[in-house]
Design an enzyme around this catalytic site. Structure first.
Site, PDB file in Angstrom:
ATOM      1  N   ARG A   1       3.440   1.047  -0.705  1.00  0.00           N
ATOM      2  CA  ARG A   1       2.610   1.116  -1.999  1.00  0.00           C
ATOM      3  C   ARG A   1       3.105   2.133  -2.832  1.00  0.00           C
ATOM      4  O   ARG A   1       3.546   3.230  -2.556  1.00  0.00           O
ATOM      5  CB  ARG A   1       1.161   1.236  -1.305  1.00  0.00           C
ATOM      6  CG  ARG A   1       0.390   1.746  -2.679  1.00  0.00           C
ATOM      7  CD  ARG A   1      -1.180   1.514  -2.266  1.00  0.00           C
ATOM      8  NE  ARG A   1      -1.483   2.670  -1.561  1.00  0.00           N
ATOM      9  CZ  ARG A   1      -3.048   2.938  -1.287  1.00  0.00           C
ATOM     10  NH1 ARG A   1      -3.618   2.096  -1.735  1.00  0.00           N
ATOM     11  NH2 ARG A   1      -3.153   4.099  -0.677  1.00  0.00           N
TER      12      ARG A   1
ATOM     13  N   ARG B   1       2.200   7.402  -3.001  1.00  0.00           N
ATOM     14  CA  ARG B   1       0.965   8.420  -3.010  1.00  0.00           C
ATOM     15  C   ARG B   1       1.353   9.326  -2.058  1.00  0.00           C
ATOM     16  O   ARG B   1       2.159   9.134  -0.975  1.00  0.00           O
ATOM     17  CB  ARG B   1      -0.386   7.723  -2.505  1.00  0.00           C
ATOM     18  CG  ARG B   1      -0.931   7.365  -3.874  1.00  0.00           C
ATOM     19  CD  ARG B   1      -2.445   6.742  -3.360  1.00  0.00           C
ATOM     20  NE  ARG B   1      -3.235   7.303  -2.397  1.00  0.00           N
ATOM     21  CZ  ARG B   1      -4.282   6.638  -2.109  1.00  0.00           C
ATOM     22  NH1 ARG B   1      -4.811   5.609  -2.757  1.00  0.00           N
ATOM     23  NH2 ARG B   1      -5.187   7.097  -1.193  1.00  0.00           N
TER      24      ARG B   1
ATOM     25  N   ARG C   1      -5.005   8.195   8.554  1.00  0.00           N
ATOM     26  CA  ARG C   1      -6.143   7.534   7.641  1.00  0.00           C
ATOM     27  C   ARG C   1      -6.757   6.212   8.228  1.00  0.00           C
ATOM     28  O   ARG C   1      -7.855   6.019   8.327  1.00  0.00           O
ATOM     29  CB  ARG C   1      -5.494   7.192   6.362  1.00  0.00           C
ATOM     30  CG  ARG C   1      -5.468   8.450   5.438  1.00  0.00           C
ATOM     31  CD  ARG C   1      -4.492   8.079   4.296  1.00  0.00           C
ATOM     32  NE  ARG C   1      -4.996   7.177   3.163  1.00  0.00           N
ATOM     33  CZ  ARG C   1      -4.260   6.743   2.355  1.00  0.00           C
ATOM     34  NH1 ARG C   1      -2.920   6.532   2.392  1.00  0.00           N
ATOM     35  NH2 ARG C   1      -4.774   5.677   1.611  1.00  0.00           N
TER      36      ARG C   1
ATOM     37  N   LYS D   1      -9.282  -2.785  -1.984  1.00  0.00           N
ATOM     38  CA  LYS D   1     -10.160  -2.382  -2.614  1.00  0.00           C
ATOM     39  C   LYS D   1     -10.079  -2.060  -4.331  1.00  0.00           C
ATOM     40  O   LYS D   1     -11.003  -2.393  -4.722  1.00  0.00           O
ATOM     41  CB  LYS D   1     -10.893  -1.273  -1.724  1.00  0.00           C
ATOM     42  CG  LYS D   1     -11.423  -1.214  -0.442  1.00  0.00           C
ATOM     43  CD  LYS D   1     -12.267  -0.109  -0.024  1.00  0.00           C
ATOM     44  CE  LYS D   1     -11.255   1.341  -0.154  1.00  0.00           C
ATOM     45  NZ  LYS D   1      -9.997   1.425   0.807  1.00  0.00           N
TER      46      LYS D   1
ATOM     47  N   ARG E   1     -17.959   6.147   3.087  1.00  0.00           N
ATOM     48  CA  ARG E   1     -16.735   6.166   3.881  1.00  0.00           C
ATOM     49  C   ARG E   1     -17.317   6.413   5.346  1.00  0.00           C
ATOM     50  O   ARG E   1     -16.652   6.222   6.330  1.00  0.00           O
ATOM     51  CB  ARG E   1     -16.060   7.362   3.606  1.00  0.00           C
ATOM     52  CG  ARG E   1     -14.553   6.987   2.774  1.00  0.00           C
ATOM     53  CD  ARG E   1     -13.500   5.988   2.774  1.00  0.00           C
ATOM     54  NE  ARG E   1     -12.340   6.321   2.581  1.00  0.00           N
ATOM     55  CZ  ARG E   1     -11.847   6.376   1.490  1.00  0.00           C
ATOM     56  NH1 ARG E   1     -12.332   6.164   0.335  1.00  0.00           N
ATOM     57  NH2 ARG E   1     -10.516   6.796   1.511  1.00  0.00           N
TER      58      ARG E   1
HETATM   59  P1  AMP Z   1      -8.681   6.587  -1.407  1.00  0.00           P
HETATM   60  O1  AMP Z   1      -8.087   6.578  -2.807  1.00  0.00           O
HETATM   61  O2  AMP Z   1     -10.272   5.963  -1.487  1.00  0.00           O
HETATM   62  O3  AMP Z   1      -7.641   6.230  -0.568  1.00  0.00           O
HETATM   63  O4  AMP Z   1      -8.951   8.231  -1.082  1.00  0.00           O
HETATM   64  C1  AMP Z   1      -8.057   9.052  -1.057  1.00  0.00           C
HETATM   65  C2  AMP Z   1      -8.672  10.378  -0.368  1.00  0.00           C
HETATM   66  O5  AMP Z   1      -9.534  10.979  -0.818  1.00  0.00           O
HETATM   67  C3  AMP Z   1      -9.076  10.151   1.120  1.00  0.00           C
HETATM   68  O6  AMP Z   1      -8.017   9.705   2.057  1.00  0.00           O
HETATM   69  C4  AMP Z   1     -10.047  11.129   1.320  1.00  0.00           C
HETATM   70  O7  AMP Z   1      -9.591  12.171   1.590  1.00  0.00           O
HETATM   71  C5  AMP Z   1     -10.560  11.412  -0.089  1.00  0.00           C
HETATM   72  N1  AMP Z   1     -11.960  10.454  -0.195  1.00  0.00           N
HETATM   73  C6  AMP Z   1     -11.970   9.422  -0.952  1.00  0.00           C
HETATM   74  N2  AMP Z   1     -13.381   8.868  -0.841  1.00  0.00           N
HETATM   75  C7  AMP Z   1     -13.781   9.850   0.045  1.00  0.00           C
HETATM   76  C8  AMP Z   1     -15.482   9.516   0.606  1.00  0.00           C
HETATM   77  N3  AMP Z   1     -16.005   8.679   0.169  1.00  0.00           N
HETATM   78  N4  AMP Z   1     -15.439  10.424   1.350  1.00  0.00           N
HETATM   79  C9  AMP Z   1     -14.584  11.402   1.841  1.00  0.00           C
HETATM   80  N5  AMP Z   1     -13.473  11.659   1.437  1.00  0.00           N
HETATM   81  C10 AMP Z   1     -12.988  10.529   0.242  1.00  0.00           C
END
Ligand code: AMP
Length: 231
Positions: free
Chosen positions: A129, A159, A170, A15, A90
């Site tokens: 990653r 990460r 996740r 994404k 999400r």
């Molecule tokens: P990502 O980089 O999009 O994988 O986001 C990393 C982490 O940030 C996720 O595992 C969540 O803990 C938090 N996060 C990011 N976007 C959201 C969202 N829209 N709603 C809730 N938590 C989020």
């Protein structure tokens, strides 16, 4: 009319990469809630530090915090021609909130693309990653592990939420909370899917074609409706 794009997909589906490419080629801002939260942790913002533990465990941050962040961000002038959202919504509650925000903006429809990748492939990708510790850019999958980031010369690291246990959590949360968005958006004529197992360049090509065609079609529909109204 604005070009308002949501990129959906599991963790590791690509994404972020696709949202960045599309935003760059169309002169739009990419809005990644994950990036905003990680930056907030670095900047020690109190509101974001409250959700850090949830992020570390691979859980979702609470809806109120995230919706407020997105609402503020979409209020900035750089989104007046549209935006590319990566990582939001999400869950269905966030999708409802986004629909209300969009109604008030009245700047074009949402175009939604789901990048589809099977869970086993997502798990494999996440375990290898690496991202730049300074600017957050993803490393190329086959890149020399010691190479520096091409954009800012930062060091690539894993990460903290890409460890095996957190990855499993996740993926579980993605299946339980985020996949229902496919049903939520699935009936809309502006919902599309792309096969995310393909090479990133091919995914980008298909995604561009789908969105550009849909955007052209929806602006024709609006022009026809305006023509009807003026008659
Ligand atoms: P990502 O980089 O999009 O994988 O986001 C990393 C982490 O940030 C996720 O595992 C969540 O803990 C938090 N996060 C990011 N976007 C959201 C969202 N829209 N709603 C809730 N938590 C989020």
């Amino acid at each position: 009319m604005g070009l308002n794009v949501i990129i959906l997909g599991g963790p590791g589906a690509g994404k972020g990469t696709q949202a960045a490419l599309f935003a760059l080629s169309h002169g739009l801002s990419k809005i990644s809630t994950g990036d905003i939260l990680r930056q907030g942790v670095k900047d020690r913002l109190p509101k974001v530090l409250l959700v850090k533990e949830k992020m570390d465990r691979g859980e979702l941050a609470d809806d109120d915090t995230i919706i407020e962040i997105v609402q503020d961000r979409l209020g900035r002038s750089d989104t007046s021609r549209g935006f590319v959202l990566d990582g939001f919504p999400r869950n269905v509650a966030q999708a409802h909130a986004l629909d209300s925000i969009m109604e008030k903006r009245a700047k074009g429809a949402l175009l939604i693309v789901d990048i589809v990748v099977p869970n086993e492939e997502l798990a494999r990708r996440l375990s290898s990653r690496r991202i730049c510790s300074v600017c957050g850019m993803n490393a190329e999958p086959l890149q020399d592990p010691k190479a520096a980031c091409q954009r800012c010369r930062g060091v690539f690291v894993s990460r903290t939420d890409d460890t095996e246990a957190v990855v499993l959590e996740r993926l579980r949360i993605y299946s339980d909370e985020t996949k229902p968005l496919v049903e939520y958006y699935g009936d809309r004529p502006t919902f599309f899917t792309v096969d995310g197992k393909q090479a990133p360049e091919q995914v980008a090509l298909e995604l561009n074609n789908l969105i550009d065609t849909a955007a052209a079609r929806s602006s024709t529909v609006v022009m026809e409706a305006q023509g009807e109204a003026n008659r």
